[in-house]
Design a protein around this motif. Structure first.
Motif, PDB file in Angstrom:
ATOM      1  N   GLY A 288      40.112   2.649  21.298  1.00 49.32           N
ATOM      2  CA  GLY A 288      41.205   3.228  20.381  1.00 49.32           C
ATOM      3  C   GLY A 288      42.381   4.160  20.696  1.00 49.32           C
ATOM      4  O   GLY A 288      43.452   3.972  20.359  1.00 49.32           O
ATOM      5  N   LEU A 289      42.145   5.010  21.785  1.00 48.08           N
ATOM      6  CA  LEU A 289      43.174   5.923  22.171  1.00 48.08           C
ATOM      7  C   LEU A 289      44.399   5.045  23.092  1.00 48.08           C
ATOM      8  O   LEU A 289      45.462   5.519  22.841  1.00 48.08           O
ATOM      9  N   ASN A 290      44.017   3.981  23.554  1.00 43.47           N
ATOM     10  CA  ASN A 290      44.837   3.192  24.320  1.00 43.47           C
ATOM     11  C   ASN A 290      45.830   2.524  23.208  1.00 43.47           C
ATOM     12  O   ASN A 290      47.115   2.561  23.346  1.00 43.47           O
ATOM     13  N   TYR A 291      45.303   1.932  22.086  1.00 42.63           N
ATOM     14  CA  TYR A 291      46.140   1.405  21.069  1.00 42.63           C
ATOM     15  C   TYR A 291      46.894   2.475  20.509  1.00 42.63           C
ATOM     16  O   TYR A 291      47.949   2.257  20.196  1.00 42.63           O
TER      17      TYR A 291
ATOM     18  N   GLU B  67      47.429  -4.322  16.679  1.00 49.23           N
ATOM     19  CA  GLU B  67      46.649  -3.422  17.576  1.00 49.23           C
ATOM     20  C   GLU B  67      45.412  -3.024  16.868  1.00 49.23           C
ATOM     21  O   GLU B  67      44.267  -2.933  17.290  1.00 49.23           O
ATOM     22  N   LYS B  68      45.381  -2.983  15.426  1.00 49.96           N
ATOM     23  CA  LYS B  68      44.542  -2.696  14.632  1.00 49.96           C
ATOM     24  C   LYS B  68      43.476  -3.753  14.652  1.00 49.96           C
ATOM     25  O   LYS B  68      41.908  -3.685  14.909  1.00 49.96           O
ATOM     26  N   LEU B  69      43.902  -4.973  14.498  1.00 51.67           N
ATOM     27  CA  LEU B  69      42.914  -6.058  14.574  1.00 51.67           C
ATOM     28  C   LEU B  69      42.267  -6.329  16.110  1.00 51.67           C
ATOM     29  O   LEU B  69      40.998  -6.480  15.973  1.00 51.67           O
ATOM     30  N   HIS B  70      43.008  -5.723  16.921  1.00 53.26           N
ATOM     31  CA  HIS B  70      42.683  -5.934  18.433  1.00 53.26           C
ATOM     32  C   HIS B  70      41.483  -4.962  18.435  1.00 53.26           C
ATOM     33  O   HIS B  70      40.275  -5.128  19.262  1.00 53.26           O
ATOM     34  N   PHE B  71      41.471  -3.735  18.032  1.00 56.28           N
ATOM     35  CA  PHE B  71      40.437  -2.723  18.046  1.00 56.28           C
ATOM     36  C   PHE B  71      39.260  -2.975  17.254  1.00 56.28           C
ATOM     37  O   PHE B  71      38.251  -2.988  17.931  1.00 56.28           O
ATOM     38  N   TYR B  72      39.452  -3.426  16.164  1.00 61.20           N
ATOM     39  CA  TYR B  72      38.179  -4.302  15.431  1.00 61.20           C
ATOM     40  C   TYR B  72      37.543  -5.293  16.299  1.00 61.20           C
ATOM     41  O   TYR B  72      36.229  -5.392  16.316  1.00 61.20           O
ATOM     42  N   ASN B  73      38.283  -6.168  16.723  1.00 59.39           N
ATOM     43  CA  ASN B  73      37.797  -7.390  17.458  1.00 59.39           C
ATOM     44  C   ASN B  73      36.904  -6.899  18.774  1.00 59.39           C
ATOM     45  O   ASN B  73      36.001  -7.387  18.919  1.00 59.39           O
TER      46      ASN B  73
ATOM     47  N   SER C  59      37.900   4.824  14.068  1.00 66.38           N
ATOM     48  CA  SER C  59      38.388   3.669  12.934  1.00 66.38           C
ATOM     49  C   SER C  59      38.975   4.306  12.031  1.00 66.38           C
ATOM     50  O   SER C  59      39.947   3.987  11.236  1.00 66.38           O
ATOM     51  N   ALA C  60      38.488   5.652  11.574  1.00 66.99           N
ATOM     52  CA  ALA C  60      39.620   6.479  10.624  1.00 66.99           C
ATOM     53  C   ALA C  60      40.943   6.684  11.294  1.00 66.99           C
ATOM     54  O   ALA C  60      41.837   6.610  10.340  1.00 66.99           O
ATOM     55  N   ALA C  61      41.160   6.922  12.526  1.00 67.01           N
ATOM     56  CA  ALA C  61      42.467   7.081  13.084  1.00 67.01           C
ATOM     57  C   ALA C  61      43.206   5.798  13.092  1.00 67.01           C
ATOM     58  O   ALA C  61      44.331   5.687  12.793  1.00 67.01           O
ATOM     59  N   ALA C  62      42.306   4.451  13.398  1.00 61.32           N
ATOM     60  CA  ALA C  62      43.183   3.241  13.479  1.00 61.32           C
ATOM     61  C   ALA C  62      43.409   2.790  11.944  1.00 61.32           C
ATOM     62  O   ALA C  62      44.461   2.126  11.901  1.00 61.32           O
ATOM     63  N   GLY C  63      42.807   3.373  11.018  1.00 60.57           N
ATOM     64  CA  GLY C  63      43.230   2.980   9.553  1.00 60.57           C
ATOM     65  C   GLY C  63      44.337   3.741   9.270  1.00 60.57           C
ATOM     66  O   GLY C  63      44.954   3.149   8.231  1.00 60.57           O
ATOM     67  N   ILE C  64      44.883   4.572  10.020  1.00 53.16           N
ATOM     68  CA  ILE C  64      46.042   5.072   9.731  1.00 53.16           C
ATOM     69  C   ILE C  64      47.409   4.682  10.561  1.00 53.16           C
ATOM     70  O   ILE C  64      48.325   4.066  10.330  1.00 53.16           O
ATOM     71  N   TYR C  65      47.001   4.988  11.922  1.00 57.74           N
ATOM     72  CA  TYR C  65      47.944   4.632  12.967  1.00 57.74           C
ATOM     73  C   TYR C  65      48.169   3.334  13.506  1.00 57.74           C
ATOM     74  O   TYR C  65      49.317   2.952  13.911  1.00 57.74           O
TER      75      TYR C  65
ATOM     76  N   ASN D 271      31.318   2.027  30.778  1.00 59.48           N
ATOM     77  CA  ASN D 271      30.790   1.784  29.600  1.00 59.48           C
ATOM     78  C   ASN D 271      30.694   3.136  28.529  1.00 59.48           C
ATOM     79  O   ASN D 271      29.978   3.024  27.518  1.00 59.48           O
ATOM     80  N   GLY D 272      31.231   4.223  29.093  1.00 53.73           N
ATOM     81  CA  GLY D 272      31.010   5.232  28.232  1.00 53.73           C
ATOM     82  C   GLY D 272      32.106   5.476  27.053  1.00 53.73           C
ATOM     83  O   GLY D 272      33.271   5.238  27.241  1.00 53.73           O
ATOM     84  N   ILE D 273      31.617   5.437  26.116  1.00 54.02           N
ATOM     85  CA  ILE D 273      32.404   5.802  24.793  1.00 54.02           C
ATOM     86  C   ILE D 273      33.468   4.903  24.714  1.00 54.02           C
ATOM     87  O   ILE D 273      34.556   4.979  24.700  1.00 54.02           O
TER      88      ILE D 273
END
Length: 429
Positions: A43-46, A252-258, A240-246, A35-37
């Motif tokens: 995010g890094l995985n996506y 993958e962005k939708l999956h990250f936020y969900n 989230s800042a990184a996801a907003g770009i990459y 459960n760590g970070i």
């Protein structure tokens, strides 16, 4: 015969990023508890997956298109290309490598570019000067900041890279959104001529619909941040800042936020704070420290300080209309781009910025603000004192000011920054 490696080497910094992300993700998976970070792990995985795809596409010979962060990445998906955000490259490397982008800052400074301009652009400028990036074209609006005007001509005049600059007006009115929408459309058509492709607006429409869904999940996460304690960890802001770009315009962005929304809902239902106990609720109205992302975890664990928002994360965008005519779609694209965090604040006088900060402080029950005054952002140099007074008079909370270069640890070190925050936090407990 096409040399795949030679084509991939047009984006060597992305190959560096991929290896850094893969290595960091491996450490996160291998060392941290389950459960760590979670935002870092997820995010890094996506992002790792997407970076690998970008490198493969470069190896296929697709054009490399550089862009300013204020020209959203998803707008370039009307082409078959490899999008490269100039600013995000510098700062993600600053976050993941021991000395970050510092060698490239020095390279472009020694070439003659002013040392006090923004490191977000200087890093990629140095990489391009060293031919590590070989762009086919670059696109940037005529805003939000003076550093853009000062830095981007380097690519055109010294490296002879075609540079497109859709005009972004300062006036925030309906006619401005229509105007900038037309500018975006004309620029995409011109970009298509340069790279030998016709913009595929049907594909762009589908990408924007996906972005709308991701935005809905993001806004739901923002609503959960109103809770005390906040159920969203600090590292989410960076990822989230990184996801907003990459991850922009991608599943993958939708999956990250969900994925993050599911975790936040679980914490909310249990009244849990990621760091154990929330003692301080802070808002960072400007940027977090990119060369020290561990500061996010330190604030959560050691200080019990939630970072509710930074400037790249209070993005309350309206959905873009995709079902009517193309003019309405470009109007929505223009409005999203013009009202994005930092773009909006840097392209107008400080009054709306102050109003937004006061409103966020009240709506999210903030105990304090921490303002990172970045050396490159001259347009914000006069704002901190005005904001401090507004927060004191209208909300009754204090603000810490830290002079820093968010991408270069040599200006103000990790220790100096943490000592200031720690001392400030003690005055609040």
């Amino acid at each position: 015969m096409v040399n795949k490696t030679e084509l991939e080497n047009r984006i060597i910094p992305y190959k560096m990023l991929y290896e850094a992300i893969k290595g960091t993700h491996g450490l996160v998976e291998g060392i941290l508890p389950e459960n760590g970070i979670p935002s870092l792990r997820i995010g890094l995985n996506y992002i790792k997956f997407v970076m690998q795809e970008f490198i493969e596409k470069a190896g296929e010979g697709l054009p490399i298109i550089g862009h300013h962060f204020s020209f959203p990445t998803e707008y370039l998906y009307c082409f078959d290309c490899v999008p490269v955000c100039i600013e995000a490259t510098s700062y993600l490397l600053a976050a993941l490598l021991p000395h970050g982008s510092e060698p490239f800052y020095d390279l472009i400074t020694n070439w003659g570019h002013p040392f006090h301009t923004c490191t977000s652009q200087k890093g990629t400028m140095g990489m391009t000067l060293d031919d590590l990036f070989q762009f086919d074209a670059i696109i940037t609006p005529t805003a939000p900041c003076d550093n853009t005007y000062a830095s981007y001509p380097f690519f055109q005049f010294y490296k002879k890279i075609p540079l497109l600059a859709p005009d972004l007006p300062f006036l925030k009115e309906e006619k401005s959104y229509f105007y900038h929408g037309e500018q975006i459309k004309l620029s995409l058509e011109k970009l298509g001529e340069i790279i030998g492709q016709v913009p595929n607006y049907d594909r762009l429409r589908k990408v924007l619909e996906l972005e709308n869904r991701a935005t809905t999940s993001q806004l739901e996460l923002f609503e959960l941040k109103r809770a005390i304690p906040s159920p969203v960890e600090n590292m989410f802001n960076a990822m989230s800042a990184a996801a907003g770009i990459y991850l922009s315009g991608r599943e993958e962005k939708l999956h990250f936020y969900n994925d993050m929304l599911d975790i936040a809902k679980m914490r909310y239902s249990k009244g849990e704070h990621y760091g154990g106990e929330e003692k301080i609720r802070s808002i960072w109205p400007y940027m977090i420290i990119f060369f020290d992302l561990a500061l996010c975890e330190w604030a959560d664990r050691e200080l019990g300080m939630s970072i509710l928002f930074d400037i790249f994360n209070y993005n309350f965008a309206d959905p873009i209309e995709t079902q009517s005519d193309i003019e309405a779609m470009f109007y929505g694209m223009a409005k999203k781009a013009m009202e994005a965090p930092m773009v909006k604040q840097s392209a107008e006088f400080y009054y709306p910025f102050i109003d937004d900060c006061v409103r966020l402080a009240k709506e999210y029950s903030a105990d304090c603000f921490i303002f990172t005054s970045h050396i490159g952002c001259k347009q914000f140099g006069s704002v901190p004192q005005i904001l401090r007074e507004a927060l004191r008079d209208e909300v009754g909370i204090p603000m810490l000011l830290i002079d820093v270069d968010v991408g270069d640890a040599r200006f103000a070190s990790e220790k100096v920054i943490r000592d200031k925050i720690n001392m400030f936090a003690q005055t609040l407990l």
